[in-house]
Design an enzyme around this catalytic site. Structure first.
Site, PDB file in Angstrom:
ATOM      1  N   MET A 160       0.844  -1.197   0.000  1.00 20.35           N
ATOM      2  CA  MET A 160       0.000   0.000   0.000  1.00 20.35           C
ATOM      3  C   MET A 160       0.872   1.237   0.000  1.00 20.35           C
ATOM      4  SD  MET A 160      -2.247   1.404   3.257  1.00 20.35           S
ATOM      5  CE  MET A 160      -3.802   0.546   2.974  1.00 20.35           C
ATOM      6  N   ASP A 181      -0.044   5.662  -1.410  1.00 19.54           N
ATOM      7  CA  ASP A 181      -0.914   6.830  -1.268  1.00 19.54           C
ATOM      8  C   ASP A 181      -2.406   6.521  -1.075  1.00 19.54           C
ATOM      9  OD1 ASP A 181       1.512   7.777  -2.096  1.00 19.54           O
ATOM     10  OD2 ASP A 181       0.781   8.754  -3.906  1.00 19.54           O
ATOM     11  N   TRP A 184       6.554  -1.965  -4.219  1.00 14.75           N
ATOM     12  CA  TRP A 184       5.833  -1.145  -5.202  1.00 14.75           C
ATOM     13  C   TRP A 184       5.978  -1.772  -6.578  1.00 14.75           C
ATOM     14  CZ3 TRP A 184       6.451   1.243  -9.798  1.00 14.75           C
ATOM     15  CH2 TRP A 184       5.563   2.263 -10.142  1.00 14.75           C
ATOM     16  N   SER A 196      -2.321   7.617  -8.517  1.00 17.40           N
ATOM     17  CA  SER A 196      -3.191   8.262  -7.526  1.00 17.40           C
ATOM     18  C   SER A 196      -4.265   9.143  -8.152  1.00 17.40           C
ATOM     19  CB  SER A 196      -2.346   9.094  -6.556  1.00 17.40           C
ATOM     20  OG  SER A 196      -1.581   8.250  -5.732  1.00 17.40           O
TER      21      SER A 196
END
Length: 494
Positions: free
Chosen positions: A37, A39, A63, A99
């Site tokens: 996890m 943003d 990531w 995002s």
């Protein structure tokens, strides 16, 4: 109908999530269903629930392959996982669904506005803004994506660093969003766009340009009105420290100022760090059903991620405690969400306790606790040199919070928390005592601590990896200090 890639992610998280024990997670901080996890995305109040989406790699604790995870809550403390909302399954987001944010359409559907990333044959990134519409569980990407692309960018701004749209709806029904980009020298720029229906967008203005004072690229902008002022929160990359501000390099900046309706430009009057600790980035705000403005950030630091050994972890990354925010005397004030008060139990209280050596108090311990502490010198003409609280402590490990009143410096330190690598261990901030008193509210949730200083004038946040069996709390003073302390266990009525 969902794509094959999204169906695969949903099935994987469903099967893998079953194997993750609740005891391995924090009590009231949101973690990924599985995997990685970062943003917060799409933080919104929709159909009677708070929705939190988040940057998500279900397949690993690193990531990669950005999806959108999804969870809902009625109080922003107890979360229910929903199936992954977005997967990188279209040509315009084949390198990731980055995002974004959420709003509601007049017909009751929820609109997600996010950054789609693709790469050309030469490996160059293209970042564009895209839309998916859904019912709170399933979302369909529209066939006119991307809705904001490089053709709308002002000359000299980057098409490969153009991301993180934050959408809102004006009282007149017009939708607006801000997004971050940068110029050729990588100085951050925030762009303003508008739409009459949420689907067809046009460039409106350069809201503000970074003059080089605050780092480089500005990520994850959030722009809103609060207590009669305009507020812009951004997460600058590679920001140099100034005195006791901006020590994270990749941290979060709050600019408070005003908006010119004619020029559509924002001018700031005050600036500050949002968090003075170690782990805080990319926050988003939501307007609660009762009008409160609430902020949640990613409780991690990019510079430490690669140094943490995650081979045995089933999840990585947390969100911060939701914080009620306000403006007072030109400063952002943050307080723990008031819903946390209902989660307290087992109150233990001491008044006028003198601390002049190591001190352990009966009933003051735990790894899911809410501590309220008022600290003052015993004698004003003989002020103590140092006061320290150790928590998440056993005979080998601890994390500490220390205060030196003569320098007015508060420091958080996790170098003895069990880390094996030289990642960031300490942060300091300059605090002011009120009537020779320092007020602290320390909230510990298994793998994190958030320290609210002097009724929220400053906050220090840090994650800790110490085994949860280390639950001792102790106090120490070099000199004579006096404390009032109230401790509550969290979570009542689980």
């Amino acid at each position: 109908m969902i794509s094959e890639k999204l169906a695969k992610a949903r099935e994987y998280e469903k099967q893998t999530g079953k194997k993750i024990s609740k005891d391995s997670r924090p009590k009231f901080h949101l973690t990924p269903y599985v995997g990685w996890m970062n943003d917060p995305n799409g933080l919104s109040f929709y159909n009677g629930e708070y929705h939190m989406f988040y940057q998500y790699n279900p397949y690993s604790t690193v990531w990669d392959s950005m999806h959108w995870g999804h969870a809902v809550s009625r109080d922003l403390l107890s979360w229910e996982y929903l199936p992954a909302a977005l997967a990188p399954d279209s040509f315009y987001d084949s390198f990731g669904c980055f995002s974004g944010s959420a709003s509601e359409l007049p017909d009751g559907r929820q609109l997600l506005l996010y950054t789609g990333v693709r790469k050309d044959d030469n490996g160059e990134e293209f970042q564009t803004q895209c839309i998916a519409v859904g019912d709170g569980i399933d979302y369909n990407k529209i066939n006119t994506n991307p809705v904001i692309d490089e053709k709308m960018l002002p000359q000299g701004t980057s098409r490969s660093n153009f991301r993180d749209p934050k959408i809102w709806k004006e009282e007149d029904g017009i939708y607006r969003c801000v997004a971050g980009t940068c110029d050729e020298s990588k100085k951050g720029t925030i762009l303003l766009f508008k739409s009459s229906d949420g689907f067809k967008w046009e460039f409106e203005s350069v809201l503000i340009e970074n003059d080089g004072t605050f780092g480089q690229m500005w990520e994850c902008p959030d722009y809103f009105t609060l207590d009669g002022k305009q507020v812009l929160i951004v997460s600058p990359q590679d920001m140099m420290p100034k005195d006791f501000e901006y020590h994270n390099g990749n941290g979060t900046l709050c600019l408070i100022g005003s908006f010119d309706e004619k020029t559509k430009k924002f001018t700031y009057e005050h600036s500050q760090s949002v968090d003075y600790g170690i782990d805080f980035y990319a926050p988003q705000t939501v307007t609660a059903s009762d009008g409160r403005k609430i902020m949640i950030g990613w409780m991690q630091n990019w510079d430490t991620c690669s140094l943490i050994d995650r081979k045995d972890m089933t999840w990585f990354g947390q969100m911060t405690l939701p914080r009620e925010i306000s403006i007072k005397d030109g400063r952002l004030i943050q307080q723990p969400i008031r819903e946390l008060l209902a989660k307290r139990s087992n109150q233990v209280e001491y008044k006028n306790v003198i601390v002049n050596d190591v001190l352990v108090l009966d009933g003051i311990s735990g790894r899911t606790v809410d501590l309220e502490i008022t600290l003052r010198p015993k004698e004003l003409d003989n002020i103590f040199h140092k006061f320290e609280i150790k928590f998440a402590q056993n005979d080998k490990y601890w994390t500490s919070l220390s205060f030196r009143p003569k320098e007015s410096i508060l420091k958080i330190d996790r170098k003895f928390s069990g880390s094996r690598r030289a990642y960031i261990h300490q942060r300091r901030c300059l605090v002011s005592s009120m009537n020779n008193e320092l007020k602290l509210r320390i909230i510990i949730d298994r793998f994190s601590v958030e320290v609210f200083i002097n009724d929220g004038k400053q906050v220090m946040t840090a994650t800790i990896l110490t085994d949860t069996a280390a639950d001792r709390i102790s106090f120490y003073a070099d000199g004579e200090a006096v404390i009032d302390i109230t401790k509550y266990d969290l979570f009542a009525g689980e």
